[in-house]
Design an enzyme around this catalytic site. Structure first.
Site, mmCIF file in Angstrom:
data_model
loop_
_atom_site.group_PDB
_atom_site.id
_atom_site.type_symbol
_atom_site.label_atom_id
_atom_site.label_comp_id
_atom_site.label_asym_id
_atom_site.label_seq_id
_atom_site.Cartn_x
_atom_site.Cartn_y
_atom_site.Cartn_z
ATOM 1 C CG HIS A 95 5.360 -5.850 1.997
ATOM 2 N ND1 HIS A 95 6.187 -4.876 1.513
ATOM 3 C CD2 HIS A 95 5.463 -5.806 3.348
ATOM 4 C CE1 HIS A 95 6.796 -4.268 2.518
ATOM 5 N NE2 HIS A 95 6.366 -4.809 3.642
ATOM 6 C CG ASP A 145 0.161 -1.355 -0.929
ATOM 7 O OD1 ASP A 145 1.281 -1.920 -1.031
ATOM 8 O OD2 ASP A 145 -0.012 -0.289 -0.293
ATOM 9 N N GLY A 180 6.542 6.729 13.045
ATOM 10 C CA GLY A 180 7.475 5.612 12.941
ATOM 11 C C GLY A 180 6.993 4.341 13.614
ATOM 12 C CB SER A 198 -0.770 5.182 8.160
ATOM 13 O OG SER A 198 -0.501 4.012 7.468
ATOM 14 C CG ASP A 241 -0.266 3.035 4.503
ATOM 15 O OD1 ASP A 241 -0.715 1.880 4.603
ATOM 16 O OD2 ASP A 241 0.948 3.311 4.560
ATOM 17 C CE1 TYR A 244 6.435 -0.730 1.687
ATOM 18 C CE2 TYR A 244 7.236 0.369 -0.291
ATOM 19 C CZ TYR A 244 6.191 -0.129 0.464
ATOM 20 O OH TYR A 244 4.908 -0.042 -0.018
HETATM 21 C C1 GLA Z 1 3.603 0.668 4.070
HETATM 22 C C2 GLA Z 1 3.210 1.305 2.738
HETATM 23 C C3 GLA Z 1 1.974 0.631 2.167
HETATM 24 C C4 GLA Z 1 2.112 -0.887 2.138
HETATM 25 C C5 GLA Z 1 2.618 -1.411 3.475
HETATM 26 C C6 GLA Z 1 2.901 -2.887 3.428
HETATM 27 O O1 GLA Z 1 2.622 0.921 5.027
HETATM 28 O O2 GLA Z 1 2.958 2.676 2.910
HETATM 29 O O3 GLA Z 1 1.709 1.147 0.881
HETATM 30 O O4 GLA Z 1 2.934 -1.297 1.078
HETATM 31 O O5 GLA Z 1 3.779 -0.739 3.917
HETATM 32 O O6 GLA Z 1 1.716 -3.586 3.222
#
Ligand code: GLA
Length: 335
Positions: A19, A21, A103, A107, A149, A197
């Site tokens: 959290h 990026d 999920g 990624s 990601d 989010y």
């Molecule tokens: C998800 C989002 C990323 C990042 C993370 C938390 O993976 O896709 O861009 O914000 O959450 O670090």
């Protein structure tokens, strides 16, 4: 018979820096030896894909002009969004195989996006691939995710994690020491669609509208900012500012073989995500607690967006006997 091709894109686990990026902060993810592979033949004016893990057949007519977020089956949204990004006109037909569970916070969607980009003939830089895949993710899901990601998955190299400055989009390869195991433990399925989010992104925006870019604030200057923010925005800002510092310290600890300090920083990061950022769950806290009290474990934390997904630990070799041991792996590529 048409020539057959194969592309592969890894999943990723984030070792520290969550959290951060989407405020242009620092992250430290690692591409893993689990991922998504597409075997395909080129030709036609449609993209036709089946998956070993997801239902249905995805059929996308090219060029894509319509909204990708309504495509069915739903995993086809990422495919349609990437085809639209590249204004793809030449089709393909193939199969998707994946050993990253969807999920799980590893990624799987970014891996699919990057693999589809390569299969559609993308030939630019890893950063260009990552930016296109991030836009595709937004178009497919509506969730305002950051660049971590996709950039890790596009740019990673064998044996290294990726320290990423998300403001400059600068990637530094950092070797993972041979005497450190990285283990991922699955806790619960989740989706960021409909999660808090997007609220976290908005709360950070709110803090930045008062304080300016969080990436430029030093932890020592935080208390001075306290009276300017409401309590919630302050806690969100404190997580981001201290997390950026933990990423810097983590990189130094790894480079100086101070595994114990690296682990302690991961555990601090978890605490901050739990108490200041409210992205952990009781199950994730329990999993982290179990890992951090296992002999030989240097540290553990939730990884990725949170609200479920996986936790990650670093340890002495062989210390953890649950989950998957993952190895630092190269990014998206033709095989
Ligand atoms: C998800 C989002 C990323 C990042 C993370 C938390 O993976 O896709 O861009 O914000 O959450 O670090």
């Amino acid at each position: 018979m048409a020539e057959s091709h194969r592309v592969h894109a890894p999943g990723r686990v984030n070792l520290i820096g969550d959290h951060t990026d989407y405020t242009g902060g620092l992250v430290f993810p690692m591409a893993i030896d689990r991922g998504t592979t597409i075997d395909y033949v080129r030709g036609g004016t449609r993209v036709v894909l089946r998956s070993d893990a997801e239902p249905g057949t995805v059929t996308i007519e090219l060029p894509v002009r319509d909204d990708p977020s309504v495509v069915e089956p739903a995993w086809g949204r990422y495919v349609a969004a990437m085809a639209r990004e590249f204004a793809a006109a030449r089709g393909l037909s193939g199969t998707v195989t994946s050993d990253i569970p969807a999920g799980a916070g590893l990624s799987s969607s970014a891996a699919l996006e990057c693999a589809v980009g390569l299969a559609l003939g993308f030939e630019g830089s890893p950063t260009e691939l990552a930016l296109a895949a991030q836009r595709a993710e937004h178009a497919a899901t509506g969730v305002p995710t950051g660049i971590m990601d996709q950039l890790c998955i596009a740019a990673a190299t064998a044996g290294n994690a990726t320290l990423i400055d998300c403001h400059r989009l600068a990637v530094t390869n950092v070797p993972i020491p041979d005497d450190v195991d990285v283990t991922v433990v699955f806790v619960a399925h989740r989706t960021l669609v409909g999660s808090a989010y997007a609220d976290r992104v908005a709360e950070c925006d709110r803090a930045e509208s008062v304080l300016g870019p969080l990436r430029l604030i030093e932890p020592a200057d935080l208390e001075a900012a306290r009276p300017e923010l409401d309590e919630l925005a302050f806690r969100r800002a404190r997580h981001v500012v201290t997390e950026n510092q933990r990423v810097r310290d983590f990189a130094t600890a790894l480079a100086t073989d101070d595994h114990a300090h690296a682990g302690a920083l991961m555990t601090d990061s978890h605490r901050s995500l739990r108490t200041d950022f409210d992205t952990s769950t009781r199950e994730m806290d329990t999993a982290v607690e179990r890992l951090t009290t296992t002999p030989g474990v240097f540290g553990a934390r939730m990884t990725g967006g949170g609200f479920g997904g996986c936790v990650v630990a670093i340890s002495e070799p062989g210390a953890v006997d649950v989950g998957w041991r993952v190895r630092p792996s190269p990014g998206a590529r033709h095989l």
